[in-house]
Write a protein that holds these residues in place. Structure first.
Motif, PDB file in Angstrom:
ATOM      1  N   TYR A   1      -2.224  -2.537   3.104  1.00  0.00           N
ATOM      2  CA  TYR A   1      -1.902  -1.765   4.299  1.00  0.00           C
ATOM      3  C   TYR A   1      -0.410  -1.871   4.632  1.00  0.00           C
ATOM      4  O   TYR A   1       0.096  -2.965   4.920  1.00  0.00           O
TER       5      TYR A   1
ATOM      6  N   ASP B   1       2.471   1.432   9.080  1.00  0.00           N
ATOM      7  CA  ASP B   1       1.338   2.189   9.625  1.00  0.00           C
ATOM      8  C   ASP B   1       0.524   1.372  10.613  1.00  0.00           C
ATOM      9  O   ASP B   1      -0.672   1.610  10.792  1.00  0.00           O
ATOM     10  N   ARG B   2       1.154   0.423  11.275  1.00  0.00           N
ATOM     11  CA  ARG B   2       0.479  -0.366  12.311  1.00  0.00           C
ATOM     12  C   ARG B   2       1.009   0.041  13.687  1.00  0.00           C
ATOM     13  O   ARG B   2       2.187   0.369  13.838  1.00  0.00           O
TER      14      ARG B   2
ATOM     15  N   TYR C   1      -3.972  -1.418  12.055  1.00  0.00           N
ATOM     16  CA  TYR C   1      -3.631  -0.452  11.015  1.00  0.00           C
ATOM     17  C   TYR C   1      -4.144   0.936  11.389  1.00  0.00           C
ATOM     18  O   TYR C   1      -5.308   1.107  11.783  1.00  0.00           O
TER      19      TYR C   1
END
Length: 269
Positions: free
Chosen positions: A18, A22-23, A29
């Protein structure tokens, strides 16, 4: 401090597929990666990352710690496999899969693979004071090490994964339990001998791995046989003897909650 004298390792990496970009502001996430194993290139990258950290830490063998298997309920994304996926790694009766068992790194990698696939078995893998590998939910892998392992981190990034530094793994051992515990040493068995010697049979629950247990009825004729067959580092709990008045027992069971009954096996174990 961790159990068995293990000191919490100073370097901990959370290794995932991940992208941290993109958090959200809470660290959750929000990207498009799936939460289960692809059983392909990405899974292989996870295993290569573990191998890289083990190689840089000069670790060739890992200890299995707190092993467990699915019991009544399984909450993983994927269905558990028959035999918990351990067939071919350990005997079908799970002999060898116990707390403290040492395995070479290649077997450790197979255990990591099973955990990434939610196969129904779980454990921590550790080399005392040097390396720790913990697999969590949703393809989260935690690797602790006694050194920074910068080459392994770089290798992990090259594999397309994201190693992120943390203060600690959420799967480190907690030792502040207030439960009364003691070793199953000679004094423990001497006390049981004294108890059953007074013609007061007791039940012994042997949890040889978390989620899997055996029950033994201890009497003067069975206690030594039972002791000889106890699994390595099993957790033992002593309970009152069985009640032969079945109707009376059934009459006390609640009507709304789950209950467990223990029938007696005529064999000594």
């Amino acid at each position: 401090m961790l159990e068995d004298g293990n000191v919490q390792l100073p370097y901990v990496h959370r290794v995932t597929k991940y992208d941290p970009a993109d958090r959200d502001e809470h660290g959750h996430y929000t990207g498009t990666e799936e939460t289960f194993s692809d059983q392909g290139e990405v899974e292989a990258a996870y295993l290569q990352a573990v191998a890289a950290f083990a190689a840089e830490a000069c670790v060739e063998r890992l200890s299995v710690r707190e092993p467990g298997v699915v019991s009544l309920a399984h909450f993983g994304v994927e269905p558990p496999l028959e035999g918990f996926g351990l067939a071919g790694i350990f005997p079908t009766d799970l002999t060898g899969f116990h707390d403290g068992a040492e395995v070479p790194v290649d077997i450790g990698l197979e255990l990591v693979r099973l955990m990434l696939r939610d196969s129904g078995a779980w454990c921590r893998l550790e080399a005392e004071g040097t390396l720790a590998v913990h697999v969590g939910w949703d393809q989260y892998l935690y690797i602790g090490s006694s050194g920074p392992c910068e080459e392994a981190s770089a290798r992990t990034r090259a594999l397309g994964l994201f190693p992120e530094r943390l203060e600690a793994s959420p799967y480190d051992v907690e030792t502040d339990s207030e439960d009364v515990q003691r070793p199953a040493d000679d004094d423990f068995w001497a006390l049981l001998h004294w108890t059953v010697g007074g013609r007061r049979a007791v039940l012994l629950e042997e949890t040889y791995i978390e989620g899997a247990s055996r029950w033994h009825r201890l009497t003067p004729d069975t206690i030594d046989t039972v002791r000889a067959g106890i699994g390595p580092r099993a957790r033992l709990e002593v309970w009152p003897d069985l009640n032969p008045d079945i109707e009376a027992v059934l009459g006390t069971l609640p009507t709304e909650d789950l209950s467990m009954g223990l029938p007696q096996d005529p064999s000594p174990r």
